[in-house]
Design a protein around this motif. Structure first.
Motif, short mmCIF file in Angstrom:
data_model
loop_
_atom_site.label_atom_id
_atom_site.label_comp_id
_atom_site.label_asym_id
_atom_site.label_seq_id
_atom_site.Cartn_x
_atom_site.Cartn_y
_atom_site.Cartn_z
N PRO A 129 1.01 -1.13 0.11
CA PRO A 129 0.02 0.14 -0.03
C PRO A 129 0.85 1.31 -0.02
CG PRO A 129 -0.08 -1.00 2.11
CD PRO A 129 0.77 -1.88 1.47
N THR A 130 0.33 2.31 -0.61
CA THR A 130 0.70 3.75 -0.44
C THR A 130 0.56 4.14 0.94
OG1 THR A 130 -1.20 4.92 -1.14
CG2 THR A 130 0.31 4.15 -2.89
N LYS A 131 1.24 5.16 1.40
CA LYS A 131 0.83 5.79 2.59
C LYS A 131 -0.55 6.05 2.89
CE LYS A 131 1.18 10.37 4.97
NZ LYS A 131 1.64 11.60 4.80
N ALA A 132 -1.36 6.50 1.77
CA ALA A 132 -2.78 7.01 1.83
C ALA A 132 -3.61 5.78 1.96
CB ALA A 132 -3.12 7.60 0.49
N GLN A 133 -3.23 4.51 1.14
CA GLN A 133 -3.90 3.42 1.33
C GLN A 133 -3.85 2.72 2.81
OE1 GLN A 133 -1.93 1.44 -1.74
NE2 GLN A 133 -3.91 1.73 -3.17
N LEU A 134 -2.60 2.87 3.26
CA LEU A 134 -2.44 2.39 4.61
C LEU A 134 -3.14 3.33 5.80
CD1 LEU A 134 -1.32 0.58 7.02
CD2 LEU A 134 0.86 2.05 6.70
N GLU A 135 -3.09 4.65 5.76
CA GLU A 135 -3.91 5.59 6.33
C GLU A 135 -5.42 4.95 6.38
OE1 GLU A 135 -0.99 9.38 6.90
OE2 GLU A 135 -2.50 9.27 5.12
#
Length: 155
Positions: A129-135
């Motif tokens: 995941p990207t940071k946004a997906q993880l967040e």
């Protein structure tokens, strides 16, 4: 109990040593944590730079490292964390790869936020995941959060 994140390489607000940057060996700094809530099930770590590309006129946040499902048995990560604690998953940084990418600011003195999250779940396999997906996946699951900010400016 308060979640605390530290590094033996630098203190909060101080300069990150060159070994952890593109001007050195580009290896991750050693990180240690304590105060994980007793009802936590996993940890996540995001390292990013909100000052990209120029702190005088930031345009975006550059993501350097994304980790999740760090097991509770781990109390930190060693310098140059080539082998991560069993079960830890890696996300994609803004170089479009997994792993740590150290500070390499094109201009000015940047801030590097090392953010640690204690979660009440083990997250499902998110792939890379990207940071946004993880967040997004962490929403509603964060029990505690802390950060360690280091600085870096190229010579």
């Amino acid at each position: 109990m308060t979640l605390i994140l530290t590094s033996s390489s630098f203190h909060a607000g101080s300069d990150i040593p060159a070994i952890h940057t593109c001007d050195g060996n580009d290896v991750s700094p050693p990180l240690s944590w304590s105060g994980v809530p007793p009802n936590a099930r996993s940890l996540a770590l995001i390292v990013d730079d909100p000052d990209a590309p120029d702190p005088a006129a930031p345009q975006r946040t550059w993501v350097h490292w994304v980790l999740y499902n760090i097991p509770l048995g781990a109390d930190g990560l060693p310098q140059s964390a080539q082998v991560l604690p069993a079960g830890t998953r890696e996300g994609t940084n803004d170089w479009k790869r997994t792993g740590y990418g150290g500070p390499c600011p094109p201009i000015g003195r940047h801030r590097y936020f090392h953010k640690l999250y204690a979660l009440d779940v083990m997250l499902p396999d998110l792939g890379k995941p990207t940071k946004a997906q993880l967040e997004h996946a962490m929403q509603g699951h964060v029990l505690a959060h802390t950060e360690l900010v280091g600085m870096y400016q190229r010579k």
